[in-house]
Design an enzyme around this catalytic site. Structure first.
Site, PDB file in Angstrom:
ATOM      1  N   SER A  78       0.833  -1.206   0.000  1.00  9.81           N
ATOM      2  CA  SER A  78       0.000   0.000   0.000  1.00  9.81           C
ATOM      3  C   SER A  78       0.871   1.262   0.000  1.00  9.81           C
ATOM      4  O   SER A  78       1.615   1.484  -0.946  1.00  9.81           O
ATOM      5  CB  SER A  78      -0.959  -0.050   1.197  1.00  9.81           C
ATOM      6  OG  SER A  78      -1.978   0.907   1.068  1.00  9.81           O
ATOM      7  N   HIS A  85      -7.784  -5.575   0.025  1.00 12.04           N
ATOM      8  CA  HIS A  85      -6.611  -4.739   0.257  1.00 12.04           C
ATOM      9  C   HIS A  85      -5.624  -5.376   1.237  1.00 12.04           C
ATOM     10  O   HIS A  85      -4.423  -5.148   1.135  1.00 12.04           O
ATOM     11  CB  HIS A  85      -7.047  -3.361   0.770  1.00 12.04           C
ATOM     12  CG  HIS A  85      -5.929  -2.364   0.803  1.00 12.04           C
ATOM     13  ND1 HIS A  85      -5.283  -1.933  -0.342  1.00 12.04           N
ATOM     14  CD2 HIS A  85      -5.329  -1.718   1.837  1.00 12.04           C
ATOM     15  CE1 HIS A  85      -4.348  -1.054  -0.013  1.00 12.04           C
ATOM     16  NE2 HIS A  85      -4.350  -0.913   1.305  1.00 12.04           N
ATOM     17  N   ASP A  90     -10.099  -5.052  -4.081  1.00  8.90           N
ATOM     18  CA  ASP A  90      -9.496  -4.046  -3.199  1.00  8.90           C
ATOM     19  C   ASP A  90     -10.368  -2.791  -3.194  1.00  8.90           C
ATOM     20  O   ASP A  90     -10.503  -2.127  -4.213  1.00  8.90           O
ATOM     21  CB  ASP A  90      -8.088  -3.723  -3.705  1.00  8.90           C
ATOM     22  CG  ASP A  90      -7.278  -2.888  -2.718  1.00  8.90           C
ATOM     23  OD1 ASP A  90      -7.876  -2.059  -2.016  1.00  8.90           O
ATOM     24  OD2 ASP A  90      -6.055  -3.070  -2.676  1.00  8.90           O
TER      25      ASP A  90
END
Length: 252
Positions: free
Chosen positions: A99, A226, A196
């Protein structure tokens, strides 16, 4: 027991490190994540099994490191990562960025390509402060951010809201990677789940289309979210790191 690295900026960065063969592997966590997360620990266990050097750490304001999260920004966390990687590892490293850690690993690859032997990104979120926050704020939220210096956003991961600061947004604008050339001369493997809700597939596609380099691949995992932390996803992360290390050996 975690150790502490004191940076030139006076911040204390908590880290865990194991010795082993190079190139070593460094895990860079996400926004409000820490080094005790599922992916970091799974990758450390993999590194131990394979006799591979490994490093995981907390950005300032995260986990066991010093500082308040609300005082931080992308630039601070990039500096923390840079200090950890430059001071705690030997030789070029394979960076595994999750991320926000994907964005920071791209910054490292851009600024210190000689230190980055390979890249594995997991739901990379480059430029998210601008494209995922500021761009989606309502006029009211933008006004509140400017006038009050922060705005609260609901979180899918806790009862506490995300507090987004004006400093986070403004500093992020100086760290964008999708607006200027991004050359990645090292092997790169990008992993992205189709389910996600935080980083859509379009971000991964934009990144792979924008970046240049001889060996960049994107893998989409249907229905992965995610967190990307199911046993299957963790196995894919490990396999991707191994493939990058193998490619580095072939090129050397």
């Amino acid at each position: 027991m975690s150790e502490m690295l004191k940076t030139q900026d006076g911040r204390e960065i908590a880290y865990d490190r194991i010795d082993g063969a190079g190139p070593g592997v460094v895990f860079l966590g996400g926004f409000r994540s820490d080094k005790e997360g599922t992916k970091a620990l799974a990758l450390e266990a993999w590194a131990k099994r394979h006799g591979r050097a490994f490093l995981r750490f907390d950005y300032s304001g995260h986990g066991q490191s010093s500082g308040d999260f609300l005082d931080g920004c992308i630039g601070d966390w990039f500096e923390d990562a840079r200090a950890a990687i430059l001071e705690l590892t030997e030789g070029p490293q394979v960076l595994v960025g999750s991320s926000m850690g994907g964005w920071i690993s791209l910054l490292m690859a851009r600024e210190y390509p000689e230190k980055v032997a390979g890249l594995v990104t997991i739901a990379a979120a480059p430029d998210f402060t601008e494209d995922g926050m500021w761009a989606e704020f309502s006029d009211t939220q933008r006004q509140e951010l400017i006038e009050a210096g922060q705005v609260a956003l609901p979180s899918d991961y806790s009862d506490e809201p995300y507090i987004i600061t004006k400093r986070l947004i403004e500093d992020g604008r100086g760290r964008l990677v999708l607006r200027t050339p991004l050359n990645l001369p090292m092997p790169v493997r990008m992993l992205q789940g189709t389910a996600d809700a935080d980083v859509p597939v379009s971000v991964a596609v934009r990144l792979i289309e924008h970046a240049t380099g001889p060996d960049i691949r994107l893998t989409l995992v249907k229905d992965a979210d995610h967190r990307f932390s199911t046993p299957e996803c963790l196995k894919l992360i490990e396999l991707s790191v191994l493939k990058v290390i193998q490619r580095i050996g072939e090129v050397a």
